[in-house]
Write a protein that holds these residues in place. Sequence first.
Motif, PDB file in Angstrom:
ATOM      1  N   LEU A 188       0.856  -1.190   0.000  1.00 53.62           N
ATOM      2  CA  LEU A 188       0.000   0.000   0.000  1.00 53.62           C
ATOM      3  C   LEU A 188       0.893   1.240   0.000  1.00 53.62           C
ATOM      4  O   LEU A 188       1.547   1.540   1.004  1.00 53.62           O
ATOM      5  CB  LEU A 188      -0.901   0.002   1.235  1.00 53.62           C
TER       6      LEU A 188
ATOM      7  N   LEU B 289      -1.633   6.534  -0.859  1.00 53.36           N
ATOM      8  CA  LEU B 289      -2.981   6.025  -0.603  1.00 53.36           C
ATOM      9  C   LEU B 289      -3.354   6.084   0.872  1.00 53.36           C
ATOM     10  O   LEU B 289      -4.520   5.854   1.229  1.00 53.36           O
ATOM     11  CB  LEU B 289      -3.092   4.568  -1.070  1.00 53.36           C
ATOM     12  N   LEU B 290      -2.390   6.381   1.725  1.00 55.92           N
ATOM     13  CA  LEU B 290      -2.577   6.255   3.166  1.00 55.92           C
ATOM     14  C   LEU B 290      -2.663   7.606   3.864  1.00 55.92           C
ATOM     15  O   LEU B 290      -2.313   7.738   5.035  1.00 55.92           O
ATOM     16  CB  LEU B 290      -1.421   5.439   3.761  1.00 55.92           C
TER      17      LEU B 290
ATOM     18  N   LEU C 202      -6.956   9.353   6.165  1.00 51.84           N
ATOM     19  CA  LEU C 202      -7.933   8.269   6.231  1.00 51.84           C
ATOM     20  C   LEU C 202      -8.834   8.434   7.452  1.00 51.84           C
ATOM     21  O   LEU C 202      -8.388   8.867   8.524  1.00 51.84           O
ATOM     22  CB  LEU C 202      -7.215   6.920   6.327  1.00 51.84           C
TER      23      LEU C 202
ATOM     24  N   THR D 182     -12.362   0.630   4.579  1.00 50.79           N
ATOM     25  CA  THR D 182     -11.228   1.377   4.026  1.00 50.79           C
ATOM     26  C   THR D 182     -10.125   0.426   3.577  1.00 50.79           C
ATOM     27  O   THR D 182      -9.512   0.625   2.518  1.00 50.79           O
ATOM     28  CB  THR D 182     -10.680   2.360   5.071  1.00 50.79           C
TER      29      THR D 182
ATOM     30  N   THR E  61     -10.893  -0.994   0.193  1.00 55.20           N
ATOM     31  CA  THR E  61     -10.595  -0.036  -0.873  1.00 55.20           C
ATOM     32  C   THR E  61      -9.097   0.014  -1.167  1.00 55.20           C
ATOM     33  O   THR E  61      -8.675   0.035  -2.330  1.00 55.20           O
ATOM     34  CB  THR E  61     -11.097   1.365  -0.479  1.00 55.20           C
ATOM     35  N   LEU E  62      -8.283   0.005  -0.123  1.00 53.11           N
ATOM     36  CA  LEU E  62      -6.830   0.065  -0.293  1.00 53.11           C
ATOM     37  C   LEU E  62      -6.297  -1.193  -0.985  1.00 53.11           C
ATOM     38  O   LEU E  62      -5.447  -1.105  -1.877  1.00 53.11           O
ATOM     39  CB  LEU E  62      -6.159   0.232   1.069  1.00 53.11           C
TER      40      LEU E  62
ATOM     41  N   GLU F  15      -7.180  -1.173  -4.687  1.00 51.90           N
ATOM     42  CA  GLU F  15      -6.327  -0.251  -5.439  1.00 51.90           C
ATOM     43  C   GLU F  15      -4.934  -0.848  -5.633  1.00 51.90           C
ATOM     44  O   GLU F  15      -4.329  -0.714  -6.714  1.00 51.90           O
ATOM     45  CB  GLU F  15      -6.237   1.084  -4.713  1.00 51.90           C
ATOM     46  N   ALA F  16      -4.404  -1.513  -4.610  1.00 48.48           N
ATOM     47  CA  ALA F  16      -3.092  -2.151  -4.744  1.00 48.48           C
ATOM     48  C   ALA F  16      -3.119  -3.224  -5.826  1.00 48.48           C
ATOM     49  O   ALA F  16      -2.168  -3.362  -6.610  1.00 48.48           O
ATOM     50  CB  ALA F  16      -2.675  -2.757  -3.406  1.00 48.48           C
TER      51      ALA F  16
END
Length: 311
Positions: free
Chosen positions: A235, A239-240, A243, A258, A261-262, A265-266
């Motif tokens: 991740l 992206l972090l 949050l 959440t 979602t992460l 995306e990864a």
Amino acid sequence: MLARPDYLIPLAAAERQFRDHYYGLNSAALLEDLFFDALGNYIRQVEPSTRLTRPPTGQKGWDYAFDGLQISHKVSQSLSEIAALWDATKKGVDRWSFDDPIVYVLGSNTPPGSLLVEVDTATSLRCRAVADLGRPYVAEGKTLLVLRWPADGSQPHLLDIVPTEKGQTVADALSFSRVWRHVAAHVASGRGANEIDVVATSKRCPPLLVEALLTDGLPTPVDLSVTFRGGVYLLPRELLQDLTVTTNNRAILIPKETIKTLLHEASIRGLFAPVPLWYWVYAQERPPDMYSAQRGEYDTRFSARGNIDPV
């Protein structure tokens, strides 16, 4: 690293053995240490110029650094919330930004029964990884499918199909040597060992699949999907940021939705490496014996070829 069976299989076995025999946070800490040790061993063999370091004991935030890139390591048996900070004293925190990227290791497919094999336009098989069958991994009446399942989302292929009889376990019907033939051939062709997986379906052997395998021996294409596969997700830091978080009496937490979602995306970015857990079926059930490793060093000093000072 995970493309090599000599690293993949010990790490996969530990996902079960450590969690079976140690408490939750303790097993998570041991799995993190094992991953770091495996990574360090791999780097010393393959990329000795790379510098892998750990922070001073007790320092919060990051868990190891890869050529100066600080990384936080998280492990989870199933997809769930993760701790942003183990500190219950902070109050009124509702947003959080991480200073470092996260390596997130998911120890199972989630949800476990979400594998779908499309045989043809009229036939679909709902499957689950054999590791999710639970000990003693009873397979009676199910059909076992050995798959080549790349991490990049490309078309999976069926490599082998094994019917089972009443009372049989997975290991009874599908020997380790039979699975290993597929792993060894795959690795010899230059592909990763972690692309091979074994799943089970409650339906009997579809005749069309059997016929295809017997007539031309070619892998049969299948369409296979799962919401989240077990494995290692990277991740990125971007992206972090900012949050939404929740809190409990132990920590500040990133909510499960959440995390979904992460991880999604990864996967889209290609920052995912699967860790198939089919080896659970064959792994020994005894707990890891850390004392034996320490005792081995001691015993070596008294062996005929040990590191003994000359007389």
